[in-house]
Design a protein around this motif. Structure first.
Motif, PDB file in Angstrom:
ATOM      1  N   GLU A   1      -5.366  -2.665   3.258  1.00  0.00           N
ATOM      2  CA  GLU A   1      -5.356  -3.061   4.664  1.00  0.00           C
ATOM      3  C   GLU A   1      -6.629  -3.815   5.061  1.00  0.00           C
ATOM      4  O   GLU A   1      -6.582  -4.694   5.927  1.00  0.00           O
ATOM      5  N   TRP A   2      -7.751  -3.466   4.429  1.00  0.00           N
ATOM      6  CA  TRP A   2      -8.987  -4.222   4.670  1.00  0.00           C
ATOM      7  C   TRP A   2      -8.782  -5.679   4.251  1.00  0.00           C
ATOM      8  O   TRP A   2      -9.179  -6.605   4.968  1.00  0.00           O
ATOM      9  N   GLY A   3      -8.141  -5.878   3.095  1.00  0.00           N
ATOM     10  CA  GLY A   3      -7.851  -7.239   2.653  1.00  0.00           C
ATOM     11  C   GLY A   3      -6.928  -7.968   3.606  1.00  0.00           C
ATOM     12  O   GLY A   3      -7.109  -9.163   3.897  1.00  0.00           O
ATOM     13  N   GLU A   4      -5.921  -7.250   4.125  1.00  0.00           N
ATOM     14  CA  GLU A   4      -5.012  -7.856   5.089  1.00  0.00           C
ATOM     15  C   GLU A   4      -5.759  -8.231   6.365  1.00  0.00           C
ATOM     16  O   GLU A   4      -5.500  -9.284   6.974  1.00  0.00           O
ATOM     17  N   TYR A   5      -6.687  -7.370   6.773  1.00  0.00           N
ATOM     18  CA  TYR A   5      -7.493  -7.654   7.965  1.00  0.00           C
ATOM     19  C   TYR A   5      -8.329  -8.925   7.758  1.00  0.00           C
ATOM     20  O   TYR A   5      -8.394  -9.792   8.648  1.00  0.00           O
ATOM     21  N   LEU A   6      -8.945  -9.058   6.594  1.00  0.00           N
ATOM     22  CA  LEU A   6      -9.734 -10.254   6.304  1.00  0.00           C
ATOM     23  C   LEU A   6      -8.873 -11.502   6.365  1.00  0.00           C
ATOM     24  O   LEU A   6      -9.288 -12.544   6.892  1.00  0.00           O
TER      25      LEU A   6
ATOM     26  N   PHE B   1      -6.173 -15.210  -1.148  1.00  0.00           N
ATOM     27  CA  PHE B   1      -6.693 -13.849  -1.118  1.00  0.00           C
ATOM     28  C   PHE B   1      -5.565 -12.840  -1.011  1.00  0.00           C
ATOM     29  O   PHE B   1      -5.578 -11.814  -1.688  1.00  0.00           O
ATOM     30  N   ARG B   2      -4.576 -13.117  -0.151  1.00  0.00           N
ATOM     31  CA  ARG B   2      -3.476 -12.166   0.014  1.00  0.00           C
ATOM     32  C   ARG B   2      -2.703 -12.005  -1.297  1.00  0.00           C
ATOM     33  O   ARG B   2      -2.293 -10.895  -1.648  1.00  0.00           O
ATOM     34  N   GLN B   3      -2.524 -13.093  -2.023  1.00  0.00           N
ATOM     35  CA  GLN B   3      -1.829 -13.003  -3.307  1.00  0.00           C
ATOM     36  C   GLN B   3      -2.603 -12.109  -4.271  1.00  0.00           C
ATOM     37  O   GLN B   3      -2.030 -11.235  -4.921  1.00  0.00           O
ATOM     38  N   ALA B   4      -3.917 -12.325  -4.359  1.00  0.00           N
ATOM     39  CA  ALA B   4      -4.745 -11.507  -5.251  1.00  0.00           C
ATOM     40  C   ALA B   4      -4.758 -10.052  -4.791  1.00  0.00           C
ATOM     41  O   ALA B   4      -4.639  -9.130  -5.609  1.00  0.00           O
ATOM     42  N   ASN B   5      -4.884  -9.834  -3.485  1.00  0.00           N
ATOM     43  CA  ASN B   5      -4.922  -8.484  -2.932  1.00  0.00           C
ATOM     44  C   ASN B   5      -3.631  -7.725  -3.249  1.00  0.00           C
ATOM     45  O   ASN B   5      -3.660  -6.549  -3.632  1.00  0.00           O
ATOM     46  N   ASP B   6      -2.499  -8.403  -3.108  1.00  0.00           N
ATOM     47  CA  ASP B   6      -1.208  -7.770  -3.393  1.00  0.00           C
ATOM     48  C   ASP B   6      -1.065  -7.445  -4.878  1.00  0.00           C
ATOM     49  O   ASP B   6      -0.498  -6.403  -5.249  1.00  0.00           O
ATOM     50  N   GLU B   7      -1.577  -8.326  -5.741  1.00  0.00           N
ATOM     51  CA  GLU B   7      -1.490  -8.082  -7.185  1.00  0.00           C
ATOM     52  C   GLU B   7      -2.326  -6.872  -7.585  1.00  0.00           C
ATOM     53  O   GLU B   7      -1.876  -6.025  -8.372  1.00  0.00           O
ATOM     54  N   TRP B   8      -3.532  -6.762  -7.060  1.00  0.00           N
ATOM     55  CA  TRP B   8      -4.376  -5.598  -7.359  1.00  0.00           C
ATOM     56  C   TRP B   8      -3.709  -4.313  -6.878  1.00  0.00           C
ATOM     57  O   TRP B   8      -3.718  -3.289  -7.572  1.00  0.00           O
ATOM     58  N   PHE B   9      -3.123  -4.356  -5.689  1.00  0.00           N
ATOM     59  CA  PHE B   9      -2.480  -3.174  -5.120  1.00  0.00           C
ATOM     60  C   PHE B   9      -1.274  -2.750  -5.968  1.00  0.00           C
ATOM     61  O   PHE B   9      -1.055  -1.557  -6.194  1.00  0.00           O
ATOM     62  N   ALA B  10      -0.522  -3.727  -6.458  1.00  0.00           N
ATOM     63  CA  ALA B  10       0.620  -3.417  -7.320  1.00  0.00           C
ATOM     64  C   ALA B  10       0.160  -2.735  -8.605  1.00  0.00           C
ATOM     65  O   ALA B  10       0.801  -1.793  -9.091  1.00  0.00           O
ATOM     66  N   HIS B  11      -0.957  -3.201  -9.165  1.00  0.00           N
ATOM     67  CA  HIS B  11      -1.509  -2.569 -10.365  1.00  0.00           C
ATOM     68  C   HIS B  11      -1.933  -1.130 -10.068  1.00  0.00           C
ATOM     69  O   HIS B  11      -1.719  -0.226 -10.892  1.00  0.00           O
ATOM     70  N   TYR B  12      -2.532  -0.908  -8.895  1.00  0.00           N
ATOM     71  CA  TYR B  12      -2.934   0.452  -8.532  1.00  0.00           C
ATOM     72  C   TYR B  12      -1.721   1.367  -8.441  1.00  0.00           C
ATOM     73  O   TYR B  12      -1.717   2.481  -8.978  1.00  0.00           O
ATOM     74  N   GLN B  13      -0.682   0.907  -7.761  1.00  0.00           N
ATOM     75  CA  GLN B  13       0.514   1.723  -7.594  1.00  0.00           C
ATOM     76  C   GLN B  13       1.175   2.049  -8.932  1.00  0.00           C
ATOM     77  O   GLN B  13       1.740   3.124  -9.114  1.00  0.00           O
TER      78      GLN B  13
END
Length: 226
Positions: A20-25, A36-48
């Motif tokens: 959500e911090w990334g989404e806020y940025l 940035f949103r593409q990278a942020n989503d990819e990192w989050f998918a890896h975490y999940q």
């Protein structure tokens, strides 16, 4: 005194504060929104999925933070708290933490999300102790982009929790009961180490593990346990 440990994202709050911090940025125009949103989503998918490389991710996250002076970062975070975090905090979560604090338990939030993002959230829950990934700071308090030490992720949560207790002259074995609340299979290593592991709003992988191990399952945001 007992010990109560809490994961943060999707455990005490029904969102992922890091994502959500990334989404806020992105929404605020503080970074290039598309890339940035593409990278942020990819990192989050890896975490999940449990496939995250925490060092590489934290270097990415801290690299973004290093682009802003500390005064600007702190103002951004105050806006983030008002816009995103405070509306997401539910009373059930506050009550659970308060229950342990009122009982005199030693309480800590143990999160893979970095200290910059999570410290004000821990304060919101009135939790003094936060175990989180640490950014390197320069002499002016600005974030350099580097990670200090090892990530607080997976087995790393055990390492950091034991180090924190050791600084107080304690070990996990010193507590008659030790609780850990988490939603994710990434936290199974630490869940296996406490006397009272509690799968809290668990994802499918942790829920299956909890059922197999006979652990209690707490649907905190619904306000009831199974």
């Amino acid at each position: 005194m007992n010990l109560a440990l809490f994961d943060l994202d999707h455990t005490l709050i029904p969102i992922d504060s890091d994502h959500e911090w990334g989404e806020y940025l992105s929404r605020s125009g503080l970074v290039d929104a598309l890339s940035f949103r593409q990278a942020n989503d990819e990192w989050f998918a890896h975490y999940q999925a449990g496939t995250l490389d925490p060092v590489k991710y934290l270097e990415f996250a801290f690299g973004i933070l290093s682009q802003f002076p500390r005064e600007k970062l702190d103002q951004m975070h105050r806006d983030f708290m008002q816009e995103v975090i405070r509306p997401a905090v539910l009373q059930h979560a506050r009550d659970l933490v308060k229950q342990h604090l009122d009982a005199g338990d030693l309480v800590a939030i143990v999160t893979a999300t970095n200290q910059f993002v999570t410290a004000p959230i821990a304060e919101l829950f009135e939790v003094e102790h936060l175990i989180a990934a640490l950014p390197e700071l320069d002499s002016g308090g600005n974030i350099t982009g580097k990670l200090l030490g090892t990530p607080t992720y997976g087995p790393g949560k055990i390492v950091h929790t034991e180090a924190w207790l050791s600084r107080m002259g304690k070990t996990l074995a010193d507590f008659e009961r030790s609780y850990f609340y988490s939603d994710s299979q990434n936290d199974i290593p630490l869940l296996e180490r406490v006397t009272d592991p509690i799968a809290t709003n668990p994802n499918d992988k942790l829920k299956a593990h909890a059922i197999a191990r006979g652990w209690p399952i707490l649907n905190l945001f619904d306000g009831h346990a199974q």
